[in-house]
Design a protein around this motif. Structure first.
Motif, PDB file in Angstrom:
ATOM      1  N   LEU A  49       0.871  -1.172   0.000  1.00 41.87           N
ATOM      2  CA  LEU A  49       0.000   0.000   0.000  1.00 41.87           C
ATOM      3  C   LEU A  49       0.909   1.223   0.000  1.00 41.87           C
ATOM      4  CD1 LEU A  49      -2.952   1.091   0.513  1.00 41.87           C
ATOM      5  CD2 LEU A  49      -2.393   0.987   2.938  1.00 41.87           C
ATOM      6  N   LYS A  50       0.653   2.166  -0.904  1.00 42.48           N
ATOM      7  CA  LYS A  50       1.579   3.305  -1.031  1.00 42.48           C
ATOM      8  C   LYS A  50       0.845   4.622  -1.180  1.00 42.48           C
ATOM      9  CE  LYS A  50       5.485   1.125  -3.338  1.00 42.48           C
ATOM     10  NZ  LYS A  50       6.311   1.210  -4.555  1.00 42.48           N
ATOM     11  N   ALA A  51       1.513   5.684  -0.727  1.00 44.44           N
ATOM     12  CA  ALA A  51       0.992   7.030  -0.916  1.00 44.44           C
ATOM     13  C   ALA A  51       1.502   7.550  -2.247  1.00 44.44           C
ATOM     14  CB  ALA A  51       1.465   7.940   0.210  1.00 44.44           C
ATOM     15  N   SER A  52       0.605   8.153  -3.029  1.00 45.91           N
ATOM     16  CA  SER A  52       1.001   8.643  -4.355  1.00 45.91           C
ATOM     17  C   SER A  52       2.101   9.689  -4.261  1.00 45.91           C
ATOM     18  CB  SER A  52      -0.201   9.237  -5.077  1.00 45.91           C
ATOM     19  OG  SER A  52       0.168   9.620  -6.380  1.00 45.91           O
ATOM     20  N   ALA A  53       2.038  10.510  -3.224  1.00 49.03           N
ATOM     21  CA  ALA A  53       3.030  11.582  -3.065  1.00 49.03           C
ATOM     22  C   ALA A  53       4.188  11.158  -2.159  1.00 49.03           C
ATOM     23  CB  ALA A  53       2.360  12.826  -2.498  1.00 49.03           C
ATOM     24  N   GLY A  54       4.209   9.886  -1.752  1.00 48.20           N
ATOM     25  CA  GLY A  54       5.133   9.414  -0.723  1.00 48.20           C
ATOM     26  C   GLY A  54       6.600   9.459  -1.089  1.00 48.20           C
ATOM     27  N   GLY A  55       7.419   9.234  -0.075  1.00 48.84           N
ATOM     28  CA  GLY A  55       8.866   9.177  -0.244  1.00 48.84           C
ATOM     29  C   GLY A  55       9.485   8.826   1.084  1.00 48.84           C
ATOM     30  N   GLY A  56      10.688   8.280   1.046  1.00 54.79           N
ATOM     31  CA  GLY A  56      11.393   7.941   2.276  1.00 54.79           C
ATOM     32  C   GLY A  56      10.669   6.894   3.116  1.00 54.79           C
ATOM     33  N   GLY A  57       9.826   6.102   2.467  1.00 53.25           N
ATOM     34  CA  GLY A  57       9.141   5.022   3.173  1.00 53.25           C
ATOM     35  C   GLY A  57       7.896   5.469   3.933  1.00 53.25           C
ATOM     36  N   ILE A  58       7.595   6.754   3.881  1.00 58.25           N
ATOM     37  CA  ILE A  58       6.440   7.262   4.634  1.00 58.25           C
ATOM     38  C   ILE A  58       5.150   7.042   3.835  1.00 58.25           C
ATOM     39  CG2 ILE A  58       5.376   9.359   5.603  1.00 58.25           C
ATOM     40  CD1 ILE A  58       8.352  10.285   6.109  1.00 58.25           C
ATOM     41  N   GLY A  59       4.131   6.539   4.524  1.00 57.37           N
ATOM     42  CA  GLY A  59       2.846   6.296   3.882  1.00 57.37           C
ATOM     43  C   GLY A  59       2.797   4.968   3.145  1.00 57.37           C
ATOM     44  N   MET A  60       3.772   4.113   3.488  1.00 55.41           N
ATOM     45  CA  MET A  60       3.938   2.862   2.748  1.00 55.41           C
ATOM     46  C   MET A  60       3.855   1.688   3.720  1.00 55.41           C
ATOM     47  SD  MET A  60       7.190   2.614   0.374  1.00 55.41           S
ATOM     48  CE  MET A  60       7.953   1.082   0.031  1.00 55.41           C
ATOM     49  N   GLN A  61       3.135   0.631   3.351  1.00 60.39           N
ATOM     50  CA  GLN A  61       3.037  -0.527   4.242  1.00 60.39           C
ATOM     51  C   GLN A  61       2.687  -1.794   3.481  1.00 60.39           C
ATOM     52  OE1 GLN A  61       0.689   0.354   7.754  1.00 60.39           O
ATOM     53  NE2 GLN A  61       0.605  -1.798   8.340  1.00 60.39           N
ATOM     54  N   VAL A  62       3.291  -2.898   3.887  1.00 59.17           N
ATOM     55  CA  VAL A  62       2.950  -4.191   3.290  1.00 59.17           C
ATOM     56  C   VAL A  62       1.763  -4.753   4.064  1.00 59.17           C
ATOM     57  CG1 VAL A  62       3.763  -6.517   2.735  1.00 59.17           C
ATOM     58  CG2 VAL A  62       5.387  -4.629   2.833  1.00 59.17           C
TER      59      VAL A  62
END
Lengths: 448, 70
Positions: A157-170
């Motif tokens: 699951l990812k954030a469209s504007a994300g970066g540096g691992g923030i907003g991201m999760q398996v």
């Protein structure tokens, strides 16, 4: 011709850019926050100006103030480094409107690649394979579950504007996904001002391999081969090397061509990196594009003999690339490790006062550091305090060199990840080149 | 009485309890932000929040008292 560059960044990358400028006889302007008043890069530049309080919104993200300093000091160009304003399309537009060259691509291309959803679509158009996943934004947790069951778990699951691992999760189950969806969307909204989420299939035993490209304003594009950056903690890179131990020459060539095609289709200029996930069958899939210089660029410089920052400045000056793809060869093997001010077991930050700082020295050792002895590492920014890069004629030689260098490194007063790095580099699995994105999770047990 | 102390320097990102609230062991009291990472600080034992000594956005040093649990 660019005669003076303002560096809108801090730490080791600001020092690195100042060095490249000095080499070309270009004047430099550094900017710093109250927390960075004693940082080494501040004293390396020809001129230095205080931006404001430590918080990034009041300092390194303060576009108006940075532009005002650039104008007042008659800087021709701004180098944004990585992070901060480097991928901010509005900043590029403001620089251009003010008659200052932004050393990087145009804001329009940046904007397209900044939205991971738009980037996936653009890559598909350029014929570059993408990770199976959603075509657009997922609005609700309910929709997410529906799509997840079509793609199949595990899902990233990812954030469209994300970066540096923030907003991201398996996530592995419907329940996990429902829980993760709202939290990550909210976090992305807080950090990036955009809570749009999308999903990709989580590829097992995948490697993170990226291609460095250089593109001038005359349509010439070359790639500088790959970097393997699979060893990560908290979805952030820790060890990077070039070339990859895994891909064949044929795959290397295919990935390079795909990256060049993508860059040409986008009309991208300056240095950039296309990140891919590569599965066990050497199938590669587009992950994201970084429209800036990267932390790990030195390993590419070490194996190609190119100075990427110098090339960035040449390209920004409107010069044509002086090299062609056929001129580029891989020479030897380079490995970089990131030195983080953090607990080597829990990976929790460890700001504080550095009482002792002795870097390793050697002919094939390159240090890029942000700190000195008797220096306060503040909690306001990223925990990376330096990078250690080694080169060998073979990978085995580079590993041996790196272990010795890490053993020589002496940092006291704060905790660092050096014990973790030693354990990783000195492991049989790393030595065998068996590095996937799950390396730290599967292999690095907290027993240091 | 238990003093909840900051385990590292950082800024107070979120306060997740309010004064007078009863909390369980390990329940998050505040979330600090340090070096771009969120660090939850929890209660070591169950009790009632007697006092919260920080506000969101405040900067705290390692060892600073954040809250008192009774």
């Amino acid at each position: 011709m660019i005669k003076k560059i303002l560096i809108a960044n801090r730490g080791e990358i600001a020092a690195r850019i100042i060095r490249a400028c000095k080499k070309q006889g270009i004047q430099t302007v550094a900017v710093y926050s109250e927390a960075d008043q004693k940082a080494p890069y501040v004293f390396m530049a020809d001129e230095s100006f205080l931006l404001g309080p430590p918080r990034v919104v009041e300092s390194y993200l303060n576009m108006e103030k940075i532009l005002r300093i650039a104008k007042e000091t008659n800087a021709d160009a701004i180098h944004p480094g990585y992070g901060f304003l480097s991928e901010n399309d509005q900043f590029e537009k403001k620089c251009t409107a003010a008659g200052i060259i932004f050393i990087g691509p145009t804001g329009d291309v940046m904007n397209k690649m900044g939205s991971k959803i738009a980037a996936r679509a653009a890559m598909q158009e350029a014929g570059v394979p993408i990770v199976p996943g959603t075509d657009g934004v997922i609005d609700t947790a309910e929709d997410a579950v529906k799509v997840a069951n079509e793609i199949g778990y595990p899902i990233m699951l990812k954030a469209s504007a994300g970066g540096g691992g923030i907003g991201m999760q398996v996530v592995h189950t419907d329940d996990e996904l429902i829980k993760a969806f709202a939290g990550n969307s909210k976090r992305a909204q807080t950090f990036f001002g955009d809570g749009a989420m999308f999903m990709e299939k989580k590829l097992d035993h995948a490697r993170h391999i990226e291609i460095q490209i250089l593109a001038d304003q005359h349509g010439n594009v070359v790639h500088l081969f790959e970097r393997e950056c699979s060893i990560q903690r908290r979805n952030q890179k820790v060890v990077e090397e070039a070339p990859s131990t895994f891909i064949s020459d044929q795959t290397r060539q295919k990935m390079g061509e795909a990256a060049i095609n993508a860059v040409k289709t986008l009309g991208y200029t300056n240095a950039g990196t296309i990140e891919f996930l590569v599965d066990e069958q050497e199938q590669f899939y587009f992950l994201e594009m970084n429209t800036r210089i990267q932390v790990e660029h030195p390993v590419t410089e070490e194996i190609t003999g190119m100075d990427i920052v110098e090339e960035q400045i040449h390209i920004a000056n409107g010069k044509a690339l002086t090299i062609e793809q056929g001129d580029l060869k891989i020479d030897g093997h380079a490995i970089e490790v990131r030195i983080y001010a953090e607990d080597p077991v829990t990976f929790f930050p460890s700001p504080g006062h550095i009482t002792t700082f002795t870097k390793p020295i050697g002919e094939r050792i390159r240090n890029e550091v942000a700190v000195t002895e008797n220096y306060d590492v503040t909690p306001f920014y990223d925990p990376m305090i330096g990078k250690l890069i080694v080169k060998g004629s073979t990978r085995d030689e580079a590993i041996k060199q790196l272990i010795e260098a890490l053993q020589q490194y002496k940092i006291e007063g704060i905790k660092t990840n050096i014990p973790m790095l030693l354990k990783v580099i000195d492991s049989d699995r790393f030595k065998a080149g068996d590095t996937t994105t799950a390396f730290v999770e599967e292999h690095y047990l907290p027993t240091v | 009485m238990e003093e909840i102390k900051a385990s590292m320097a950082g800024s107070v990102w979120k306060i997740t309890v309010s004064q007078g609230e009863s909390v369980e062991e390990d329940q998050d009291i505040v979330i600090l932000e340090s070096m771009k990472m969120e660090i939850p600080i929890g209660a070591e034992e169950a009790g009632t929040v007697k006092e919260i000594k920080v506000a969101e956005g405040d900067f705290v040093n390692e060892g600073d008292v954040i809250a008192i649990i009774e």
